[in-house]
Design a protein around this motif. Structure first.
Motif, mmCIF file in Angstrom:
data_model
loop_
_atom_site.group_PDB
_atom_site.id
_atom_site.type_symbol
_atom_site.label_atom_id
_atom_site.label_comp_id
_atom_site.label_asym_id
_atom_site.label_seq_id
_atom_site.Cartn_x
_atom_site.Cartn_y
_atom_site.Cartn_z
ATOM 1 N N HIS A 99 62.605 0.255 -9.833
ATOM 2 C CA HIS A 99 62.672 -1.072 -9.231
ATOM 3 C C HIS A 99 64.104 -1.464 -8.864
ATOM 4 C CE1 HIS A 99 58.747 -1.192 -11.324
ATOM 5 N NE2 HIS A 99 58.387 -1.941 -10.295
ATOM 6 N N VAL A 100 64.922 -0.484 -8.527
ATOM 7 C CA VAL A 100 66.340 -0.764 -8.254
ATOM 8 C C VAL A 100 66.523 -1.799 -7.137
ATOM 9 C CG1 VAL A 100 66.566 1.246 -6.720
ATOM 10 C CG2 VAL A 100 68.612 0.307 -7.805
ATOM 11 N N LYS A 101 65.577 -1.845 -6.191
ATOM 12 C CA LYS A 101 65.647 -2.828 -5.101
ATOM 13 C C LYS A 101 65.644 -4.268 -5.606
ATOM 14 C CE LYS A 101 63.304 -0.445 -1.361
ATOM 15 N NZ LYS A 101 62.048 -0.386 -0.606
ATOM 16 N N GLN A 102 65.048 -4.438 -6.807
ATOM 17 C CA GLN A 102 64.891 -5.787 -7.366
ATOM 18 C C GLN A 102 65.984 -6.102 -8.381
ATOM 19 O OE1 GLN A 102 60.646 -4.125 -7.591
ATOM 20 N NE2 GLN A 102 60.589 -5.989 -8.825
ATOM 21 N N CYS A 103 66.964 -5.196 -8.519
ATOM 22 C CA CYS A 103 67.991 -5.355 -9.553
ATOM 23 C C CYS A 103 69.287 -5.920 -8.981
ATOM 24 C CB CYS A 103 68.284 -4.016 -10.207
ATOM 25 S SG CYS A 103 66.901 -3.366 -11.142
ATOM 26 N N ILE A 104 69.949 -6.751 -9.788
ATOM 27 C CA ILE A 104 71.177 -7.391 -9.336
ATOM 28 C C ILE A 104 71.962 -7.862 -10.557
ATOM 29 C CG2 ILE A 104 70.257 -9.769 -9.175
ATOM 30 C CD1 ILE A 104 71.652 -9.606 -6.243
ATOM 31 N N VAL A 105 73.264 -8.027 -10.406
ATOM 32 C CA VAL A 105 74.051 -8.667 -11.460
ATOM 33 C C VAL A 105 74.277 -10.124 -11.051
ATOM 34 C CG1 VAL A 105 76.363 -8.829 -12.484
ATOM 35 C CG2 VAL A 105 75.207 -6.609 -12.367
ATOM 36 N N SER A 106 73.994 -11.051 -11.978
ATOM 37 C CA SER A 106 74.361 -12.458 -11.790
ATOM 38 C C SER A 106 75.298 -12.806 -12.940
ATOM 39 C CB SER A 106 73.132 -13.368 -11.823
ATOM 40 O OG SER A 106 72.171 -12.950 -10.874
ATOM 41 N N HIS A 107 76.581 -12.643 -12.692
ATOM 42 C CA HIS A 107 77.576 -12.803 -13.769
ATOM 43 C C HIS A 107 77.971 -14.275 -13.907
ATOM 44 C CE1 HIS A 107 82.014 -12.613 -15.020
ATOM 45 N NE2 HIS A 107 81.282 -12.552 -16.101
ATOM 46 N N PRO A 108 77.625 -14.890 -15.056
ATOM 47 C CA PRO A 108 77.957 -16.301 -15.248
ATOM 48 C C PRO A 108 79.344 -16.454 -15.871
ATOM 49 C CG PRO A 108 76.733 -15.543 -17.130
ATOM 50 C CD PRO A 108 76.928 -14.345 -16.235
ATOM 51 N N VAL A 109 79.755 -17.687 -16.016
ATOM 52 C CA VAL A 109 80.957 -17.997 -16.782
ATOM 53 C C VAL A 109 80.490 -18.786 -17.994
ATOM 54 C CG1 VAL A 109 83.235 -19.078 -16.721
ATOM 55 C CG2 VAL A 109 82.250 -18.120 -14.637
ATOM 56 N N ASN A 110 81.087 -18.540 -19.112
ATOM 57 C CA ASN A 110 80.663 -19.184 -20.352
ATOM 58 C C ASN A 110 81.220 -20.598 -20.480
ATOM 59 O OD1 ASN A 110 79.589 -19.396 -22.991
ATOM 60 N ND2 ASN A 110 81.585 -18.922 -23.850
ATOM 61 N N PRO A 111 80.402 -21.592 -20.748
ATOM 62 C CA PRO A 111 78.941 -21.573 -20.728
ATOM 63 C C PRO A 111 78.413 -21.987 -19.356
ATOM 64 C CG PRO A 111 79.760 -23.605 -21.753
ATOM 65 C CD PRO A 111 80.955 -22.884 -21.203
ATOM 66 N N PRO A 112 77.418 -21.256 -18.836
ATOM 67 C CA PRO A 112 76.935 -21.570 -17.483
ATOM 68 C C PRO A 112 76.452 -23.021 -17.316
ATOM 69 C CG PRO A 112 75.553 -19.898 -18.559
ATOM 70 C CD PRO A 112 76.768 -20.079 -19.410
ATOM 71 N N TYR A 113 76.097 -23.662 -18.418
ATOM 72 C CA TYR A 113 75.633 -25.055 -18.309
ATOM 73 C C TYR A 113 76.747 -25.973 -17.798
ATOM 74 C CZ TYR A 113 72.749 -29.125 -19.522
ATOM 75 O OH TYR A 113 71.984 -30.264 -19.474
ATOM 76 N N PHE A 114 77.989 -25.627 -18.151
ATOM 77 C CA PHE A 114 79.115 -26.476 -17.753
ATOM 78 C C PHE A 114 80.001 -25.866 -16.680
ATOM 79 C CE2 PHE A 114 78.128 -27.887 -22.104
ATOM 80 C CZ PHE A 114 77.790 -29.200 -21.802
ATOM 81 N N VAL A 115 79.967 -24.525 -16.572
ATOM 82 C CA VAL A 115 80.779 -23.876 -15.536
ATOM 83 C C VAL A 115 79.823 -23.177 -14.575
ATOM 84 C CG1 VAL A 115 82.744 -22.365 -15.091
ATOM 85 C CG2 VAL A 115 82.464 -23.409 -17.356
ATOM 86 N N PRO A 116 79.633 -23.721 -13.389
ATOM 87 C CA PRO A 116 78.535 -23.256 -12.536
ATOM 88 C C PRO A 116 78.758 -21.941 -11.791
ATOM 89 C CG PRO A 116 79.675 -25.095 -11.519
ATOM 90 C CD PRO A 116 80.277 -24.947 -12.885
ATOM 91 N N LEU A 117 79.961 -21.426 -11.741
ATOM 92 C CA LEU A 117 80.197 -20.218 -10.950
ATOM 93 C C LEU A 117 79.340 -19.043 -11.417
ATOM 94 C CD1 LEU A 117 81.918 -18.660 -8.818
ATOM 95 C CD2 LEU A 117 83.476 -18.092 -10.692
ATOM 96 N N VAL A 118 78.681 -18.381 -10.465
ATOM 97 C CA VAL A 118 77.922 -17.167 -10.759
ATOM 98 C C VAL A 118 78.283 -16.122 -9.707
ATOM 99 C CG1 VAL A 118 75.625 -16.129 -10.995
ATOM 100 C CG2 VAL A 118 75.985 -18.501 -11.683
ATOM 101 N N GLU A 119 78.737 -14.963 -10.149
ATOM 102 C CA GLU A 119 79.041 -13.877 -9.216
ATOM 103 C C GLU A 119 77.789 -13.027 -9.029
ATOM 104 O OE1 GLU A 119 83.416 -12.327 -9.463
ATOM 105 O OE2 GLU A 119 82.658 -12.509 -11.503
ATOM 106 N N ILE A 120 77.351 -12.907 -7.795
ATOM 107 C CA ILE A 120 76.155 -12.127 -7.500
ATOM 108 C C ILE A 120 76.582 -10.784 -6.935
ATOM 109 C CG2 ILE A 120 74.069 -12.061 -6.084
ATOM 110 C CD1 ILE A 120 73.841 -14.982 -6.425
#
Ligand code: NAI
Length: 281
Positions: A133-154
């Motif tokens: 299922h590699v087509k459906q795989c991705i990295v969504s790298h958050p910043v700690n804690p995502p609740y307060f720091v919204p940046l996500v690297e896709i």
């Protein structure tokens, strides 16, 4: 509408993701191999949400109780991912462990669910190559804690389907995060490359006495820093490219520059206010 259901694990990052998704009205399953982790995660999330609600900082349109009702725990992987449209993997930063988990998921998921990893440093080609299922795989790298720091690297794998990238991006927007798409993988992604460059220079200047930080990140930082190129010239093609992009965003005329400065100063003022508040707490 489709089942709005997300699966994450019960550690530090998983908890915060769970809160982000619940705030947006998504059902969340917390999956962990350690039963106690689920229990303490649910307790901790309850405590945080109640405190946020009291202080008026709870995200989303739902009450804390309504959001809590969306989150449940589970120690069976198959049950945890059943009906899920999105899986945010948040297990410890260990390649073998993560590969094992994605290998397990690969055997039980359908062709629609997105398999997303929170990894800080492991590259998609290391994590996902060879999966059915590699087509459906991705990295969504958050910043700690995502609740307060919204940046996500896709960060996609070379074989990630464009629709997986778009769906992940749209989902992140929908839940109130600030996603940034990388066209291809690179050691440290973008955020940690920037962060490590700054940390390294601070180190050279003064040295930092934070042995716990070093213990945890020493290897990853050295790995990323070893991939840095030579000192840039800050001229030529790159300069022109950056200059053009900036001019497109904010035209170099007083009207636009002034309002941008105003916006920046407002942000700085709010940040300063927050810092004062934090000091007095
Ligand atoms: P953590 O150690 O707090 O949480 C990991 C959780 O995974 C624990 O609850 C543990 O019981 C569980 N676990 C261990 N083995 C498992 C397995 N086989 N199956 C299911 N669950 C298992 O770690 P943390 O800090 O939450 O990090 C998780 C991921 O998020 C890592 O990949 C890390 O690089 C990434 N990340 C962490 C950030 C941070 O500042 N802590 C920031 C951005 C990303």
């Amino acid at each position: 509408s489709r089942c709005r259901h997300v699966t994450v694990t019960g550690g530090l990052i998983g908890r915060s993701w769970a809160m982000v998704f619940a705030a947006a009205g998504f059902k969340v399953k917390l999956y962990d191999i350690v039963q106690q982790q689920i229990k303490s995660a649910l307790e901790n999330i309850r405590k945080q949400m109640k405190e946020l609600e009291e202080s008026g900082f709870l995200k989303g349109a739902l009450s804390a109780e309504q959001q809590l009702a969306l989150i449940s725990g589970c120690t069976d992987l198959r049950e945890a991912v059943e009906g899920a449209t999105f899986i945010q993997e948040c297990t410890p930063e260990n390649l073998d462990l993560k590969k094992k988990i994605f290998g397990q998921l690969d055997l039980i998921v359908d062709d629609n669910v997105i398999l997303s990893s929170s990894t800080s440093c492991l590259l998609p080609t290391k994590l996902f190559t060879g999966l059915q299922h590699v087509k459906q795989c991705i990295v969504s790298h958050p910043v700690n804690p995502p609740y307060f720091v919204p940046l996500v690297e896709i960060v996609p794998h070379p074989e990630t389907d464009p629709s997986t990238i778009e769906r992940t991006y749209a989902l992140m927007k929908k839940i109130g995060q600030s996603p940034v798409k990388l066209n291809k993988e690179i050691e440290g992604f973008v955020l940690n490359r920037l962060q490590y460059a700054v940390i390294s220079e601070a180190w050279r200047l003064v040295g930092v006495r934070i042995s716990n930080y070093c213990e945890r990140y020493r290897d990853g930082m050295k790995l990323v820093l070893n991939t840095f190129g030579p000192v840039p010239e800050y001229s030529g093609e790159v300069e022109q490219k950056v200059n053009q992009a900036m001019s497109e965003k904010i035209p170099v005329v007083p009207k636009h520059l002034d309002s941008r400065r105003e916006w920046r100063d407002e942000c700085l003022a709010r940040l300063a206010k927050l810092k004062i508040q934090m000091k007095s707490d």
